[in-house]
Design an enzyme around this catalytic site. Structure first.
Site, PDB file in Angstrom:
ATOM      1  N   CYS A   1     -32.150  16.669  29.683  1.00 53.57           N
ATOM      2  CA  CYS A   1     -33.138  17.732  29.498  1.00 53.57           C
ATOM      3  C   CYS A   1     -34.261  17.162  28.646  1.00 53.57           C
ATOM      4  O   CYS A   1     -34.074  16.902  27.456  1.00 53.57           O
ATOM      5  CB  CYS A   1     -32.544  18.954  28.825  1.00 53.57           C
ATOM      6  SG  CYS A   1     -33.788  20.244  28.451  1.00 53.57           S
TER       7      CYS A   1
ATOM      8  N   MET B   1     -39.946  21.515  33.497  1.00 54.33           N
ATOM      9  CA  MET B   1     -38.892  20.773  32.837  1.00 54.33           C
ATOM     10  C   MET B   1     -39.474  19.471  32.292  1.00 54.33           C
ATOM     11  O   MET B   1     -40.296  18.830  32.950  1.00 54.33           O
ATOM     12  CB  MET B   1     -37.760  20.465  33.810  1.00 54.33           C
ATOM     13  CG  MET B   1     -37.181  21.695  34.495  1.00 54.33           C
ATOM     14  SD  MET B   1     -38.149  22.252  35.921  1.00 54.33           S
ATOM     15  CE  MET B   1     -37.595  21.114  37.181  1.00 54.33           C
TER      16      MET B   1
END
Length: 400
Positions: free
Chosen positions: A105, A322
């Protein structure tokens, strides 16, 4: 033996990193059986987040029922030379009983640097009294080095500031991230382009696009990502979450594209494997610049951006972008001939500003050809992070 009637207290910190939130743990603070990969750790993180939840609400957990808020992080001191901390990331499925460990992430990477300092995982001599601390992170999911440049004031992480990040309501202190050698040389047995091509003819079901063939750039940088042209699938690149996430047929088509790409990239062996690998690859669609209105009602002019990008995560359109996908965007934009590069106008580029549902983001990458192959030395972007709560998270003793 743990009393199944009692709740277990585990030290934890709830943090925002970029446009994501997650529950952060020190490895040594986890229950002993959860300090190693396996079912106990997965079950613990599912219970912490509140998954699997058939109501998709996460009422009984720390999750926020979106891909951006269903995350757990484990940090520990690194034994690797020239690294400070090891960072392991788990994407918890909202409605299915599994945790996806297949990728990173990028947004929460921002919080990793800050948390490492807060938690005392950085040697004291490396933390300036005031200035910037370069936290050297080993991203254990993908085996890559990331450097977070964290501002420090009076020996503590500076969290407040004037840096504004579209998709985050309030300003904070800027943290610059360097993703070193971000291309994937791991499980797919490839480097930057798993198929060896900048653009492929991707075979997809007829229901996705007439003729069953879709132009696609499939790249492994930051996170494995498949890019397609918005116009080829009936979009403009200006769509917001409600345009996509409220359309079950559209979501099903995107999943079909993602599965086809995962097979072509060598990430899965058969289509059924995609059900338990929701985190990767990402699916995104790109378009040339045009005016649009963000989810907050702000107007973005065509001249404000180099291209438009919309990306899906865990089966839903992301409200912003993201962080790992932003690395993929930066990388693909830097290489002439990819769909991302062409949407931005083509040519050699070291940085682009792209439009996403919440606003714009500038990212950069250094690309060069070596022996006829493209390589990326690093990708750069800025984010911010902040501790939202710290203390203990509680879970039933029989949950894991």
């Amino acid at each position: 033996m743990t009393d199944p009637q009692a709740q277990v207290r585990i030290p934890a910190t709830y943090m925002r990193g970029g446009t994501s939130k997650g529950v952060f743990f020190r490895l040594d603070d986890l229950p002993e059986r959860c300090r190693v990969p396996g079912e106990a750790r997965d079950r613990l993180f599912q219970r912490v987040i509140g998954s699997p939840d058939p109501y998709a609400a996460h009422i009984d957990g720390m999750g926020g029922a979106t891909s951006s808020t269903s995350k757990c992080v484990i940090l520990s001191k690194s034994c690797r030379p020239e690294h400070d901390v090891d960072y392991l990331y788990g994407q918890v499925s909202i409605d299915q009983p599994f945790v996806d460990w297949s990728g990173n992430c990028g947004n929460l990477t921002t919080a990793v640097g800050a948390f490492a300092i807060h938690a005392g995982l950085i040697d004291a001599e490396r933390v300036p009294d005031s200035g910037v601390c370069a936290v050297r992170i080993w991203q254990a999911n993908i085996g890559k080095t990331i450097v977070a440049h964290v501002p420090v004031t009076n020996g503590q992480v500076q969290e407040t500031g004037n840096f504004e990040l579209d998709g985050v309501t309030f300003p904070a202190a800027e943290i610059m991230l360097e993703f070193l050698d971000p291309s994937d040389d791991g499980e797919a047995g490839s480097a930057l382009f798993p198929t060896g091509n900048l653009v492929d003819d991707l075979a997809v079901p007829e229901g996705v696009v007439k003729g069953g063939v879709l132009k696609a750039t499939m790249i492994s940088a930051g996170i494995p990502t498949v890019f397609v042209n918005a116009a080829d699938i009936g979009y403009t690149g200006t769509e917001l979450r409600e345009h996509i996430n409220g359309d079950p047929q559209a979501l099903a088509r995107f999943e079909q594209i993602r599965v086809a790409a995962a097979l072509r990239m060598g990430l899965i062996a058969k289509p059924e494997d995609a059900a338990t690998r929701q985190h990767t690859p990402k699916i995104a669609f790109v378009a040339p610049p045009r005016e649009y209105t963000t989810s907050s009602g702000r107007a973005v002019a065509a001249g404000d951006v180099d291209l438009l990008v919309r990306a899906l995560s865990m089966g839903r359109l992301h409200h912003a972008m993201m962080g790992t996908a932003a690395v993929a965007i930066a990388t693909a934009a830097a290489i002439p001939g990819t769909l991302v590069n062409l949407a931005a106008g083509g040519g050699e580029r070291k940085a682009v500003r792209f439009g996403h549902p919440s606003g714009t983001l500038r990212v950069g990458a250094e690309a060069r050809r070596v022996d006829g192959q493209w390589t990326i030395t690093k990708a750069i972007m800025s984010r911010s992070a902040r501790i939202l709560m710290e203390g203990w998270v509680r879970v039933p003793g029989d949950a894991f």
